[in-house]
Design a protein around this motif. Structure first.
Motif, PDB file in Angstrom:
ATOM      1  N   ARG A  12       0.835  -1.203   0.000  1.00  0.00           N
ATOM      2  CA  ARG A  12       0.000   0.000   0.000  1.00  0.00           C
ATOM      3  C   ARG A  12       0.871   1.256   0.000  1.00  0.00           C
ATOM      4  NH1 ARG A  12      -4.210   0.043   4.685  1.00  0.00           N
ATOM      5  NH2 ARG A  12      -4.982   1.812   3.437  1.00  0.00           N
ATOM      6  N   VAL A  13       1.917   1.256   0.824  1.00  0.00           N
ATOM      7  CA  VAL A  13       2.827   2.402   0.869  1.00  0.00           C
ATOM      8  C   VAL A  13       3.445   2.638  -0.510  1.00  0.00           C
ATOM      9  CG1 VAL A  13       4.983   3.265   1.830  1.00  0.00           C
ATOM     10  CG2 VAL A  13       3.341   2.119   3.321  1.00  0.00           C
ATOM     11  N   ALA A  14       3.905   1.575  -1.143  1.00  0.00           N
ATOM     12  CA  ALA A  14       4.532   1.703  -2.461  1.00  0.00           C
ATOM     13  C   ALA A  14       3.563   2.298  -3.477  1.00  0.00           C
ATOM     14  CB  ALA A  14       5.039   0.346  -2.926  1.00  0.00           C
ATOM     15  N   CYS A  15       2.319   1.844  -3.457  1.00  0.00           N
ATOM     16  CA  CYS A  15       1.319   2.363  -4.395  1.00  0.00           C
ATOM     17  C   CYS A  15       1.021   3.831  -4.137  1.00  0.00           C
ATOM     18  CB  CYS A  15       0.027   1.556  -4.290  1.00  0.00           C
ATOM     19  SG  CYS A  15       0.102  -0.108  -4.980  1.00  0.00           S
ATOM     20  N   ARG A  16       0.886   4.202  -2.872  1.00  0.00           N
ATOM     21  CA  ARG A  16       0.498   5.576  -2.538  1.00  0.00           C
ATOM     22  C   ARG A  16       1.580   6.600  -2.881  1.00  0.00           C
ATOM     23  NH1 ARG A  16      -1.751   3.200   2.508  1.00  0.00           N
ATOM     24  NH2 ARG A  16       0.235   3.727   3.519  1.00  0.00           N
ATOM     25  N   THR A  17       2.835   6.182  -2.886  1.00  0.00           N
ATOM     26  CA  THR A  17       3.935   7.138  -3.039  1.00  0.00           C
ATOM     27  C   THR A  17       4.708   7.008  -4.349  1.00  0.00           C
ATOM     28  OG1 THR A  17       5.457   5.631  -1.888  1.00  0.00           O
ATOM     29  CG2 THR A  17       4.270   7.241  -0.527  1.00  0.00           C
ATOM     30  N   ALA A  18       4.359   6.044  -5.176  1.00  0.00           N
ATOM     31  CA  ALA A  18       5.185   5.727  -6.351  1.00  0.00           C
ATOM     32  C   ALA A  18       5.358   6.901  -7.298  1.00  0.00           C
ATOM     33  CB  ALA A  18       4.579   4.537  -7.106  1.00  0.00           C
ATOM     34  N   ARG A  19       4.267   7.551  -7.630  1.00  0.00           N
ATOM     35  CA  ARG A  19       4.351   8.619  -8.631  1.00  0.00           C
ATOM     36  C   ARG A  19       5.196   9.796  -8.122  1.00  0.00           C
ATOM     37  NH1 ARG A  19       0.307   9.921 -12.625  1.00  0.00           N
ATOM     38  NH2 ARG A  19      -1.196   8.709 -11.415  1.00  0.00           N
ATOM     39  N   GLU A  20       4.947  10.223  -6.883  1.00  0.00           N
ATOM     40  CA  GLU A  20       5.663  11.396  -6.364  1.00  0.00           C
ATOM     41  C   GLU A  20       7.156  11.130  -6.191  1.00  0.00           C
ATOM     42  OE1 GLU A  20       5.518  12.169  -1.947  1.00  0.00           O
ATOM     43  OE2 GLU A  20       3.648  11.040  -2.140  1.00  0.00           O
ATOM     44  N   LEU A  21       7.519   9.878  -5.903  1.00  0.00           N
ATOM     45  CA  LEU A  21       8.922   9.556  -5.671  1.00  0.00           C
ATOM     46  C   LEU A  21       9.674   9.189  -6.941  1.00  0.00           C
ATOM     47  CD1 LEU A  21       8.612   7.490  -2.360  1.00  0.00           C
ATOM     48  CD2 LEU A  21       9.369   9.871  -2.637  1.00  0.00           C
ATOM     49  N   GLY A  22       8.953   9.037  -8.035  1.00  0.00           N
ATOM     50  CA  GLY A  22       9.596   8.697  -9.298  1.00  0.00           C
ATOM     51  C   GLY A  22       9.966   7.238  -9.436  1.00  0.00           C
ATOM     52  N   ALA A  23       9.202   6.351  -8.801  1.00  0.00           N
ATOM     53  CA  ALA A  23       9.451   4.916  -8.924  1.00  0.00           C
ATOM     54  C   ALA A  23       9.255   4.466 -10.370  1.00  0.00           C
ATOM     55  CB  ALA A  23       8.520   4.137  -8.001  1.00  0.00           C
ATOM     56  N   ARG A  24      10.099   3.534 -10.789  1.00  0.00           N
ATOM     57  CA  ARG A  24       9.972   2.998 -12.151  1.00  0.00           C
ATOM     58  C   ARG A  24       8.708   2.167 -12.280  1.00  0.00           C
ATOM     59  NH1 ARG A  24       8.758   1.428 -16.213  1.00  0.00           N
ATOM     60  NH2 ARG A  24       9.947   0.551 -17.959  1.00  0.00           N
ATOM     61  N   ALA A  25       8.326   1.467 -11.230  1.00  0.00           N
ATOM     62  CA  ALA A  25       7.155   0.594 -11.234  1.00  0.00           C
ATOM     63  C   ALA A  25       6.859   0.217  -9.787  1.00  0.00           C
ATOM     64  CB  ALA A  25       7.413  -0.657 -12.089  1.00  0.00           C
ATOM     65  N   VAL A  26       5.794  -0.548  -9.588  1.00  0.00           N
ATOM     66  CA  VAL A  26       5.405  -1.020  -8.254  1.00  0.00           C
ATOM     67  C   VAL A  26       5.178  -2.522  -8.292  1.00  0.00           C
ATOM     68  CG1 VAL A  26       3.528  -1.056  -6.552  1.00  0.00           C
ATOM     69  CG2 VAL A  26       4.413   1.116  -7.375  1.00  0.00           C
ATOM     70  N   GLY A  47      -0.150   4.945 -10.683  1.00  0.00           N
ATOM     71  CA  GLY A  47       0.342   5.803 -11.746  1.00  0.00           C
ATOM     72  C   GLY A  47       1.588   5.320 -12.461  1.00  0.00           C
ATOM     73  N   VAL A  48       2.040   4.111 -12.156  1.00  0.00           N
ATOM     74  CA  VAL A  48       3.208   3.518 -12.818  1.00  0.00           C
ATOM     75  C   VAL A  48       2.882   2.051 -13.084  1.00  0.00           C
ATOM     76  CG1 VAL A  48       4.858   5.093 -11.714  1.00  0.00           C
ATOM     77  CG2 VAL A  48       4.310   2.904 -10.625  1.00  0.00           C
ATOM     78  N   PRO A  49       3.647   1.364 -13.951  1.00  0.00           N
ATOM     79  CA  PRO A  49       3.393  -0.066 -14.164  1.00  0.00           C
ATOM     80  C   PRO A  49       3.395  -0.819 -12.837  1.00  0.00           C
ATOM     81  CG  PRO A  49       4.962   0.740 -15.781  1.00  0.00           C
ATOM     82  CD  PRO A  49       4.757   1.856 -14.800  1.00  0.00           C
ATOM     83  N   THR A  50       2.392  -1.664 -12.656  1.00  0.00           N
ATOM     84  CA  THR A  50       2.199  -2.332 -11.369  1.00  0.00           C
ATOM     85  C   THR A  50       1.924  -3.809 -11.576  1.00  0.00           C
ATOM     86  OG1 THR A  50       1.286  -0.306 -10.400  1.00  0.00           O
ATOM     87  CG2 THR A  50       0.812  -2.368  -9.255  1.00  0.00           C
TER      88      THR A  50
END
Length: 212
Positions: A108-122, A147-150
């Motif tokens: 859940r943490v990864a999904c909630r913060t992925a876009r703002e942190l610039g994660a390549r995917a989740v 907001g990123v490939p998951t």
């Protein structure tokens, strides 16, 4: 090679155990946090840490500050996100693109913060779609808003959300036959625990390869 790094955050020290890519420069870092009821000793996290480095992926198993401090109860989701944001620069400093991930609350943490942190995917392992027995209390918006490939990896018998309960969306889903929330399979099941872990490592490995 395995190393451990302590990372100060606003919630206390976090700890990252690095499993370095082997035989070649890392092409990705896969950062995986634990859930609210366990640590980085979870069978799926350990299996991924063992299987992915030979394929050129550095795995970073992340212990959130509350766990490092020895507390038994996780803080509120907002606080979990704060700790993850604070330790993210240490993950990004490794150089390669970072795939954010975790199991259960960590997913859940990864999904909630992925876009703002610039994660390549989740990578969402055992995403808790809803509390057991309460499908009306859905957390699908967190997953769909990544907001990123998951990739979701979900046990077929997970009381927090079986694979068929997940909404349609941009994410992909790997089903672990007979698996519960911890991906344990019953002894009477026609698949072994090793088979279940192979589904996880194979599915995640193939998905990461496609991210190139």
């Amino acid at each position: 090679m395995t190393t451990t790094e302590t990372v100060p955050t606003g919630l206390g020290d976090a700890r990252i155990t690095w499993y370095e890519a082997q035989g070649r420069p890392a092409r990705l870092v896969l950062a995986l946090s634990h859930g609210a009821g366990g640590g980085i000793e979870a069978r799926d996290l350990r299996a991924l840490a063992a299987s992915l480095p030979p394929a050129g992926v550095t795995v970073a198993l992340v212990e959130q500050p509350w766990r490092v401090a020895g507390r038994k109860l996780a803080p509120a989701p907002k606080r979990l996100d704060e700790g993850w944001r604070d330790l993210w620069p240490a993950l990004a400093a490794a150089g390669p693109p970072v795939v954010a991930g975790g199991r259960s609350a960590g997913a859940r943490v990864a999904c909630r913060t992925a876009r703002e942190l610039g994660a390549r995917a989740v990578l969402a392992l055992s995403f808790p779609l809803h509390p057991p027995g309460r499908p009306e209390s859905s957390r699908a918006d967190e997953l769909l808003g990544a907001g990123v490939p998951t990739l979701v990896v979900q046990g077929a018998s997970d009381p927090f959300g079986r694979p068929e309960e997940f909404p349609a969306g941009e994410h992909e889903l790997v089903e672990v036959p007979y698996g519960d929330h911890g991906f344990a399979v019953p002894k009477r099941a026609p698949v072994t625990q090793e088979d279940a872990l192979a589904v996880i490592t194979g599915g995640v490995g193939g998905w990461l390869d496609a991210l190139r």
